[in-house]
Design a protein around this motif. Sequence first.
Motif, PDB file in Angstrom:
ATOM      1  N   LYS B  53      31.538  37.986  41.078  1.00  0.00           N
ATOM      2  CA  LYS B  53      31.777  37.088  42.210  1.00  0.00           C
ATOM      3  C   LYS B  53      33.167  37.297  42.805  1.00  0.00           C
ATOM      4  O   LYS B  53      34.150  37.460  42.071  1.00  0.00           O
ATOM      5  CB  LYS B  53      31.628  35.645  41.716  1.00  0.00           C
ATOM      6  CG  LYS B  53      32.043  34.573  42.680  1.00  0.00           C
ATOM      7  CD  LYS B  53      31.069  34.403  43.809  1.00  0.00           C
ATOM      8  CE  LYS B  53      31.536  33.296  44.745  1.00  0.00           C
ATOM      9  NZ  LYS B  53      30.774  33.324  46.005  1.00  0.00           N
ATOM     10  N   ILE B  54      33.237  37.315  44.138  1.00  0.00           N
ATOM     11  CA  ILE B  54      34.516  37.310  44.846  1.00  0.00           C
ATOM     12  C   ILE B  54      34.555  36.041  45.683  1.00  0.00           C
ATOM     13  O   ILE B  54      33.562  35.716  46.339  1.00  0.00           O
ATOM     14  CB  ILE B  54      34.651  38.545  45.760  1.00  0.00           C
ATOM     15  CG1 ILE B  54      34.634  39.826  44.932  1.00  0.00           C
ATOM     16  CG2 ILE B  54      35.930  38.474  46.571  1.00  0.00           C
ATOM     17  CD1 ILE B  54      34.677  41.083  45.764  1.00  0.00           C
ATOM     18  N   GLY B  57      32.980  35.695  49.237  1.00  0.00           N
ATOM     19  CA  GLY B  57      32.037  36.794  49.412  1.00  0.00           C
ATOM     20  C   GLY B  57      30.649  36.260  49.709  1.00  0.00           C
ATOM     21  O   GLY B  57      30.347  35.091  49.491  1.00  0.00           O
ATOM     22  N   TYR B  69      31.457  41.470  50.525  1.00  0.00           N
ATOM     23  CA  TYR B  69      30.268  41.350  49.698  1.00  0.00           C
ATOM     24  C   TYR B  69      30.667  41.138  48.254  1.00  0.00           C
ATOM     25  O   TYR B  69      31.630  41.754  47.772  1.00  0.00           O
ATOM     26  CB  TYR B  69      29.408  42.606  49.772  1.00  0.00           C
ATOM     27  CG  TYR B  69      28.861  42.884  51.138  1.00  0.00           C
ATOM     28  CD1 TYR B  69      27.917  42.042  51.691  1.00  0.00           C
ATOM     29  CD2 TYR B  69      29.298  43.976  51.853  1.00  0.00           C
ATOM     30  CE1 TYR B  69      27.414  42.285  52.948  1.00  0.00           C
ATOM     31  CE2 TYR B  69      28.799  44.234  53.112  1.00  0.00           C
ATOM     32  CZ  TYR B  69      27.856  43.389  53.660  1.00  0.00           C
ATOM     33  OH  TYR B  69      27.373  43.638  54.896  1.00  0.00           O
ATOM     34  N   THR B  70      29.903  40.302  47.553  1.00  0.00           N
ATOM     35  CA  THR B  70      30.071  40.193  46.105  1.00  0.00           C
ATOM     36  C   THR B  70      29.577  41.490  45.461  1.00  0.00           C
ATOM     37  O   THR B  70      28.663  42.141  45.967  1.00  0.00           O
ATOM     38  CB  THR B  70      29.277  38.978  45.605  1.00  0.00           C
ATOM     39  OG1 THR B  70      29.891  37.815  46.121  1.00  0.00           O
ATOM     40  CG2 THR B  70      29.277  38.898  44.103  1.00  0.00           C
ATOM     41  N   ASN B  71      30.214  41.866  44.351  1.00  0.00           N
ATOM     42  CA  ASN B  71      29.927  43.146  43.697  1.00  0.00           C
ATOM     43  C   ASN B  71      28.456  43.241  43.274  1.00  0.00           C
ATOM     44  O   ASN B  71      27.987  42.412  42.497  1.00  0.00           O
ATOM     45  CB  ASN B  71      30.827  43.257  42.470  1.00  0.00           C
ATOM     46  CG  ASN B  71      30.881  44.652  41.930  1.00  0.00           C
ATOM     47  OD1 ASN B  71      29.939  45.417  42.087  1.00  0.00           O
ATOM     48  ND2 ASN B  71      31.978  45.002  41.310  1.00  0.00           N
TER      49      ASN B  71
END
Lengths: 173, 120
Positions: B53-54, B57, B69-71
């Motif tokens: 999670k970012i 994101g 975007y989240t990874n």
Amino acid sequence: MVTAVAVIRMRDLFAIVMLFGIYSLVSAGLFVVLDAVDVAFTEASVGAGVATVFMLGTLALTTSREKPSSRSPFLPLLVVFITGAALIYGTLDFPPFGDPNDPIHKHVAPHYIEESGAEIGIPNIVTSVLASYRGYDTLGETAVIFTAGIGVLLLIGGARRRKPPTSDKDSSP
Amino acid sequence: MATVFGYFNYWVVVVLMMTGFYVVISANNLVKKLVGLNVFQTSVFILYISMGKIFGGTAPILVEQPVVYTNPIPHVLILTAIVVGIATTSLGLALVVRINEAYGTIEEDEIHSLSEEESL
């Protein structure tokens, strides 16, 4: 978390399995919050759905009451607290939550995010990584499911067929 | 205080993981042990997903506007892990059914005493 703790206290296995289903569904909701929508789909259908149905099937074939345990809970509790303390000590070295500069976001992830639209042509990055970049992993995963399916059939299906000859009482293995 | 919040997700994971671990090592009933194993497993899923999670994101589905975007990589790993998890769980439950057919019980200490009687 509350449902997980309740699992420990319950004796009725039917209620335990139902609580486990609720726990899976709550964790699927948590995955949506953490932007992992594909994982949330899978967890809601597989974890909360299929796993609960399998466990209920097992209860139907066995028994749905747990007998009271005579063992003292202190040794397991001690082990759990020591392990938990060691793990929490270990998390202090982890990168902080939600920071875009964490090492996990620096390796191949930028490549997937920037190039997969042009290279694969699927808007969902998770799908293109799963099916194309890491296709061998998915192939291995299906092999695992196939093996597990064979194992289940051998364990249960084989027992059904062997049942009529061993039904007399004095036959011992 | 920022550090405390930054590690909160790992501590939730550790608590859930230890809950599952406690059920596995203390429960006497085999189905309850498998439920504990699944609780443990889900805590590992939450560990991986929360690492990807970012803040700010969005879900990793390509859109026109420039967004963060989240990874996606932990999501892929955990999709595989969920499916492998249900495979191992179903195999374990099949073993429980088979043990119940052989011993007539799914309580661990009763199975131990029965198998000791058999070996005498």
